[in-house]
Design an enzyme around this catalytic site. Sequence first.
Site, PDB file in Angstrom:
ATOM      1  N   LYS A  27       0.819  -1.227   0.000  1.00 60.19           N
ATOM      2  CA  LYS A  27       0.000   0.000   0.000  1.00 60.19           C
ATOM      3  C   LYS A  27       0.848   1.271   0.000  1.00 60.19           C
ATOM      4  O   LYS A  27       0.429   2.300  -0.525  1.00 60.19           O
ATOM      5  CB  LYS A  27      -0.953  -0.006   1.192  1.00 60.19           C
ATOM      6  N   GLU A  67      -9.918   6.763   3.488  1.00 58.79           N
ATOM      7  CA  GLU A  67     -10.808   5.801   4.133  1.00 58.79           C
ATOM      8  C   GLU A  67      -9.961   4.596   4.511  1.00 58.79           C
ATOM      9  O   GLU A  67      -8.918   4.355   3.914  1.00 58.79           O
ATOM     10  CB  GLU A  67     -11.914   5.366   3.161  1.00 58.79           C
ATOM     11  N   SER A  82       1.537  -9.876  -0.885  1.00 59.14           N
ATOM     12  CA  SER A  82       1.213  -8.453  -0.788  1.00 59.14           C
ATOM     13  C   SER A  82       1.596  -7.831   0.549  1.00 59.14           C
ATOM     14  O   SER A  82       1.855  -6.634   0.635  1.00 59.14           O
ATOM     15  CB  SER A  82      -0.275  -8.226  -1.048  1.00 59.14           C
TER      16      SER A  82
HETATM   17  C1  LIG Z   1      -5.161  -3.955   1.560  1.00 57.95           C
HETATM   18  C2  LIG Z   1      -4.457  -5.204   1.300  1.00 57.95           C
HETATM   19  C3  LIG Z   1      -4.837  -6.062   0.240  1.00 57.95           C
HETATM   20  C4  LIG Z   1      -6.032  -5.816  -0.623  1.00 57.95           C
HETATM   21  O1  LIG Z   1      -6.000  -4.656  -1.395  1.00 57.95           O
HETATM   22  P1  LIG Z   1      -5.743  -4.658  -2.958  1.00 57.95           P
HETATM   23  O2  LIG Z   1      -6.038  -3.261  -3.354  1.00 57.95           O
HETATM   24  O3  LIG Z   1      -6.692  -5.639  -3.591  1.00 57.95           O
HETATM   25  O4  LIG Z   1      -4.332  -5.028  -3.186  1.00 57.95           O
HETATM   26  C5  LIG Z   1      -4.081  -7.197   0.012  1.00 57.95           C
HETATM   27  N1  LIG Z   1      -3.018  -7.513   0.797  1.00 57.95           N
HETATM   28  C6  LIG Z   1      -2.636  -6.730   1.823  1.00 57.95           C
HETATM   29  C7  LIG Z   1      -1.460  -7.139   2.632  1.00 57.95           C
HETATM   30  C8  LIG Z   1      -3.340  -5.556   2.118  1.00 57.95           C
HETATM   31  O5  LIG Z   1      -2.942  -4.788   3.136  1.00 57.95           O
END
Ligand SMILES: *Cc1c(COP(=O)(O)O)cnc(C)c1O
Length: 393
Positions: free
Chosen positions: A89, A111, A377
Amino acid sequence: MSFLVDKEGYYGEFGGAYIPEILHKCVHDLQQSYLPVIESEIFQREYRQLLRDYVGRPSPLYFAKRLSERYGCKIYLKREDLNHTGAHKINNTIGQILIARHLGKTRIIAETGAGQHGVATATVCALMNMECVVYMGATDVKRQHINVEKMKMLGATVVPVTSGNMTLKDATNEAIRDWCCHPANTFYIIGSTVGPHPYPDMVARLQSVISEEIKNQLQEKEGRDYPDYLMACVGGGSNAAGTIYHHIDDKRVKIVLAEAGGEGVETGKTAATIALGKTGIIHGAKTYVIQDEDGQIEEPYSISAGLDYPGIGPMHANLSAQHRAQVIPVNDNEAIEAGYELTLLEGIIPAIESAHALGALPKINFKPTDLVVLTVSGRGDKDIETYLKFKSL
Ligand SMILES: *Cc1c(COP(=O)(O)O)cnc(C)c1O
């Protein structure tokens, strides 16, 4: 035909900007300026420098040997979990706050659901010395105490939202309301590839550093700059968009995305928007939405707070509608199991969101020669209690 956005802000029939009159000037200004700003030398210099020295990029592309043996193919993990603040993010919030500054905005709003985007936004606001207001559903404020304290420590004001179910959807509505009241000085940093055009494309471009690096790292490690499969989890779609961006129109590359099945798509306790959604409008964009027969948006459920959004980015709605991407629901129990598996095979505790992407691995028939890149992610530190609770059930 490209799977990237067209000039009007559409991906096929999805996307666009469905916004109240009062935001027209704001959104129109951003539509006109985001590309020139992003492509400018001064933006690129600062953005790249912060990604390198502050976020810690490039993130490694790690060959996961034991995981590869388990699934009978060659799996590389793109390690977004190693970024500052623990997920992808931050790539987006760094970019958007630089754009906000270029446009002369002095106040940032955001948000947040689980609080991850709120923390990433509060972080860059501290870095840039900008006022920061984060809207968060009152239910989530209670559930995500640590992230609330982090945001406050970083100097942000956290506003608990008590409308609706008091979760992400309601926090987003409240942020949009704030934006309508202060369009002149306020920049709204959206946390995923959702919202009115240009947000989905702007966020995808800011996250596309992920696929730019994948290309270079694959070339270096494998002598070819594309994999056979790209895999990621999808909430709103930003880490997935970043993962596939530079290969989106390259048909040699199969795209497999995991959405949150919750307790199962047929149980009603789910966030599987592609499996269940119908075309509608949510937060300024036309896309698939989980809604009842009267068009009322239904409350989504997933064990993963980052994936329980009742919509999905318009880019991903189109990728699915055109059969460019395979979108697989992965249920809570499958994700938890996959998270434990990665932990024991590779010594990496993934975020439960990322564990959904891993949970799609057993659902695919790989060939031994297949080259797979899967994006982790985020890291699982925030999820330890959830992992433990589920294991003891
Ligand atoms: C917020 C988040 C997501 C989901 O958000 P996307 O916009 O779909 O990437 C996925 N993995 C993690 C670790 C997150 O913090």
